[in-house]
Design an enzyme around this catalytic site. Structure first.
Site, PDB file in Angstrom:
ATOM      1  N   TYR A  63       0.879  -1.179   0.000  1.00 23.75           N
ATOM      2  CA  TYR A  63       0.000   0.000   0.000  1.00 23.75           C
ATOM      3  C   TYR A  63       0.913   1.225   0.000  1.00 23.75           C
ATOM      4  O   TYR A  63       1.569   1.528   0.986  1.00 23.75           O
ATOM      5  CB  TYR A  63      -0.910   0.035   1.230  1.00 23.75           C
ATOM      6  N   PRO A 214     -15.618  -4.257   3.391  1.00 28.27           N
ATOM      7  CA  PRO A 214     -16.844  -4.458   4.186  1.00 28.27           C
ATOM      8  C   PRO A 214     -17.901  -3.397   3.926  1.00 28.27           C
ATOM      9  O   PRO A 214     -19.091  -3.640   4.127  1.00 28.27           O
ATOM     10  CB  PRO A 214     -16.349  -4.399   5.633  1.00 28.27           C
ATOM     11  N   GLY A 217     -15.863  -0.964  -0.477  1.00 33.20           N
ATOM     12  CA  GLY A 217     -14.571  -0.586  -1.051  1.00 33.20           C
ATOM     13  C   GLY A 217     -14.595   0.811  -1.640  1.00 33.20           C
ATOM     14  O   GLY A 217     -15.171   1.731  -1.058  1.00 33.20           O
ATOM     15  N   PHE A 218     -13.998   0.945  -2.821  1.00 35.69           N
ATOM     16  CA  PHE A 218     -13.816   2.279  -3.416  1.00 35.69           C
ATOM     17  C   PHE A 218     -15.152   2.951  -3.751  1.00 35.69           C
ATOM     18  O   PHE A 218     -15.236   4.167  -3.852  1.00 35.69           O
ATOM     19  CB  PHE A 218     -12.930   2.180  -4.664  1.00 35.69           C
ATOM     20  N   THR A 219     -16.191   2.137  -3.957  1.00 32.56           N
ATOM     21  CA  THR A 219     -17.534   2.692  -4.178  1.00 32.56           C
ATOM     22  C   THR A 219     -18.418   2.176  -3.043  1.00 32.56           C
ATOM     23  O   THR A 219     -18.987   1.087  -3.142  1.00 32.56           O
ATOM     24  CB  THR A 219     -18.107   2.204  -5.528  1.00 32.56           C
ATOM     25  N   PRO A 220     -18.517   2.920  -1.940  1.00 30.20           N
ATOM     26  CA  PRO A 220     -19.270   2.403  -0.799  1.00 30.20           C
ATOM     27  C   PRO A 220     -20.698   1.973  -1.157  1.00 30.20           C
ATOM     28  O   PRO A 220     -21.311   2.502  -2.086  1.00 30.20           O
ATOM     29  CB  PRO A 220     -19.224   3.571   0.189  1.00 30.20           C
ATOM     30  N   LEU A 221     -21.190   0.995  -0.426  1.00 29.40           N
ATOM     31  CA  LEU A 221     -22.494   0.363  -0.681  1.00 29.40           C
ATOM     32  C   LEU A 221     -23.612   1.384  -0.819  1.00 29.40           C
ATOM     33  O   LEU A 221     -23.690   2.342  -0.048  1.00 29.40           O
ATOM     34  CB  LEU A 221     -22.859  -0.543   0.506  1.00 29.40           C
TER      35      LEU A 221
HETATM   36  N1  LIG Z   1      -6.883  -8.658   0.878  1.00 28.30           N
HETATM   37  C1  LIG Z   1      -7.225  -7.847  -0.080  1.00 28.30           C
HETATM   38  O1  LIG Z   1      -7.129  -8.153  -1.255  1.00 28.30           O
HETATM   39  C2  LIG Z   1      -7.762  -6.494   0.260  1.00 28.30           C
HETATM   40  C3  LIG Z   1      -8.359  -5.708  -0.742  1.00 28.30           C
HETATM   41  C4  LIG Z   1      -8.881  -4.494  -0.374  1.00 28.30           C
HETATM   42  C5  LIG Z   1      -8.804  -4.045   0.936  1.00 28.30           C
HETATM   43  N2  LIG Z   1      -8.218  -4.819   1.883  1.00 28.30           N
HETATM   44  C6  LIG Z   1      -8.172  -4.400   3.300  1.00 28.30           C
HETATM   45  O2  LIG Z   1      -9.512  -4.205   3.718  1.00 28.30           O
HETATM   46  C7  LIG Z   1      -9.651  -2.923   4.318  1.00 28.30           C
HETATM   47  C8  LIG Z   1     -11.057  -2.408   4.094  1.00 28.30           C
HETATM   48  O3  LIG Z   1     -11.299  -2.215   2.730  1.00 28.30           O
HETATM   49  P1  LIG Z   1     -11.375  -0.771   2.066  1.00 28.30           P
HETATM   50  O4  LIG Z   1     -10.827   0.252   2.978  1.00 28.30           O
HETATM   51  O5  LIG Z   1     -10.792  -0.867   0.718  1.00 28.30           O
HETATM   52  O6  LIG Z   1     -12.930  -0.589   1.829  1.00 28.30           O
HETATM   53  P2  LIG Z   1     -14.172  -0.380   2.798  1.00 28.30           P
HETATM   54  O7  LIG Z   1     -13.767  -0.460   4.208  1.00 28.30           O
HETATM   55  O8  LIG Z   1     -15.247  -1.259   2.305  1.00 28.30           O
HETATM   56  O9  LIG Z   1     -14.610   1.094   2.429  1.00 28.30           O
HETATM   57  C9  LIG Z   1     -13.741   2.169   2.437  1.00 28.30           C
HETATM   58  C10 LIG Z   1     -14.431   3.303   1.711  1.00 28.30           C
HETATM   59  O10 LIG Z   1     -15.603   3.682   2.445  1.00 28.30           O
HETATM   60  C11 LIG Z   1     -15.496   5.040   2.861  1.00 28.30           C
HETATM   61  N3  LIG Z   1     -16.025   5.100   4.222  1.00 28.30           N
HETATM   62  C12 LIG Z   1     -15.522   4.524   5.336  1.00 28.30           C
HETATM   63  N4  LIG Z   1     -16.318   4.769   6.395  1.00 28.30           N
HETATM   64  C13 LIG Z   1     -17.336   5.513   5.932  1.00 28.30           C
HETATM   65  C14 LIG Z   1     -18.474   6.091   6.545  1.00 28.30           C
HETATM   66  N5  LIG Z   1     -18.726   5.933   7.851  1.00 28.30           N
HETATM   67  N6  LIG Z   1     -19.333   6.808   5.766  1.00 28.30           N
HETATM   68  C15 LIG Z   1     -19.095   6.972   4.448  1.00 28.30           C
HETATM   69  N7  LIG Z   1     -18.032   6.448   3.816  1.00 28.30           N
HETATM   70  C16 LIG Z   1     -17.150   5.730   4.550  1.00 28.30           C
HETATM   71  C17 LIG Z   1     -14.042   5.404   2.770  1.00 28.30           C
HETATM   72  O11 LIG Z   1     -13.889   6.760   2.444  1.00 28.30           O
HETATM   73  P3  LIG Z   1     -13.306   7.834   3.522  1.00 28.30           P
HETATM   74  O12 LIG Z   1     -11.830   7.645   3.551  1.00 28.30           O
HETATM   75  O13 LIG Z   1     -13.726   9.137   2.940  1.00 28.30           O
HETATM   76  O14 LIG Z   1     -13.972   7.540   4.826  1.00 28.30           O
HETATM   77  C18 LIG Z   1     -13.574   4.524   1.600  1.00 28.30           C
HETATM   78  O15 LIG Z   1     -13.873   5.157   0.373  1.00 28.30           O
HETATM   79  C19 LIG Z   1      -8.565  -2.104   3.649  1.00 28.30           C
HETATM   80  O16 LIG Z   1      -8.276  -0.927   4.385  1.00 28.30           O
HETATM   81  C20 LIG Z   1      -7.437  -3.091   3.545  1.00 28.30           C
HETATM   82  O17 LIG Z   1      -6.723  -3.116   4.777  1.00 28.30           O
HETATM   83  C21 LIG Z   1      -7.701  -6.029   1.566  1.00 28.30           C
END
Ligand SMILES: NC(=O)c1ccc[n+]([C@@H]2O[C@H](COP(=O)([O-])OP(=O)(O)OC[C@H]3O[C@@H](n4cnc5c(N)ncnc54)[C@H](OP(=O)(O)O)[C@@H]3O)[C@@H](O)[C@H]2O)c1
Length: 287
Positions: A63, A214, A217-221
């Site tokens: 990352y 959860p 990801g990049f396009t929140p639910l």
């Molecule tokens: N093993 C793998 O292949 C893999 C792949 C992807 C990710 N991961 C791990 O999984 C973790 C979680 O995934 P992720 O961070 O990609 O996606 P995520 O947790 O599903 O969602 C993150 C996105 O949601 C937004 N968000 C978070 N809280 C929010 C809220 N309360 N209200 C509105 N928007 C909100 C964030 O934007 P803001 O920053 O603006 O809050 C960001 O755009 C990663 O950090 C990484 O450690 C692992």
């Protein structure tokens, strides 16, 4: 006995962690490449997460690359007792930000040392081997050779526990013949439920399941049902999405990612939501 009957923690390796952790990927720059736009905010998010009881942080040295690990170290080192930092191996970033497989013995060994140095650790508590047969979803293929390398690094004392990411049930079963697998990290959320059966199977075996993306990801639910439920509960859709995951199975550990303190606080309040049978039924309909 692996697993735990307390609903707010679950066993990860040989530690019990809070089921609500934090994913650090969003702390790197756009496209998970380069430095964050607001470095001071990144430090604040991490410090506030840990001060609020988060003791499970997910990261990877790819990352940035190297960016999130160095931010974690700057924000939190020396680490508080009981903080479990989970990293992953298997990818290397190109100069253009591309994600490339990195599974040779040399690349895996180098990656372990990079993680140790950038995080400021002598041993990595949990390391996930991230399969790259298909970058977006699990794909069949043998992980035997890279997992054997990781097991060697474990025997040398550089890695305490091993997990798998972006994997199929067959790869998990094959992997467990090579070394103990303490967690599986795959893509799963309210709207993306391909792993439903796998989660139940892992729960029965006391293996943690850590959904990535959860919140979508990049396009929140986005879903009208989710928004409706959130309104009924006077909560936000993201809080409901996290509360649903906590209800889904006891072995699910959450690592929602955010670069915003306001979102972090919102996410950390998700366990307070009580989802009735009726609401769970409505939410289950989304998947
Ligand atoms: N093993 C793998 O292949 C893999 C792949 C992807 C990710 N991961 C791990 O999984 C973790 C979680 O995934 P992720 O961070 O990609 O996606 P995520 O947790 O599903 O969602 C993150 C996105 O949601 C937004 N968000 C978070 N809280 C929010 C809220 N309360 N209200 C509105 N928007 C909100 C964030 O934007 P803001 O920053 O603006 O809050 C960001 O755009 C990663 O950090 C990484 O450690 C692992």
């Amino acid at each position: 006995m692996p697993g735990n009957d307390k609903s707010d923690t679950y066993q990860l390796g040989n530690q019990h962690v809070s089921r609500l952790g934090y994913g650090a990927m969003q702390l790197a720059g756009p496209g998970v490449f380069g430095p964050p736009k607001e470095p001071a905010a990144a430090l604040t998010v991490l410090r506030e997460a840990v001060a609020s009881g988060v003791n499970h942080i997910d990261t990877a040295d790819f990352y940035g690359p190297h960016v999130t690990n160095r931010i974690i170290r700057e924000a939190l080192h020396p680490y508080p007792k009981g903080l479990v930092i989970v990293t992953k191996l298997g990818a290397r970033r190109g100069a253009d930000g591309s994600w490339n497989p990195a599974f040779s013995r040399e690349e895996l060994t180098q990656a372990v040392h990079d993680n140790l140095r950038n995080l400021g650790l002598d041993v990595l508590e949990v390391v996930n081997l991230r399969a790259m047969f298909d970058i977006h979803q699990p794909g069949e293929g043998s992980l035997e050779a890279p997992l054997a390398v990781l097991a060697d690094l474990q025997r040398k004392g550089l890695v305490r526990h091993v997990g798998l990411s972006n994997v199929t049930p067959k790869q998990i079963a094959d992997g467990r013949r090579i070394c103990e697998i303490v967690c599986v990290q795959n893509y799963y959320n309210l709207a993306h439920r391909a792993d439903d059966a796998l989660i139940d199977d892992l729960a029965a075996q006391g293996i943690a399941y850590v959904p990535f993306f959860p919140l979508g990801g990049f396009t929140p639910l986005q879903s009208s049902t989710l928004s409706d439920v959130a309104k009924r509960l006077e909560a936000t859709p993201m809080q409901v999405a996290l509360a649903w995951l906590l209800e889904r199975a006891p072995n699910i550990l959450l690592i929602p990612g955010t670069s915003s303190v306001a979102h972090l606080r919102e996410n950390l309040a998700a366990p307070k939501l009580a989802l009735t049978r009726q609401i769970l039924g409505d939410l289950n309909g989304i998947g």
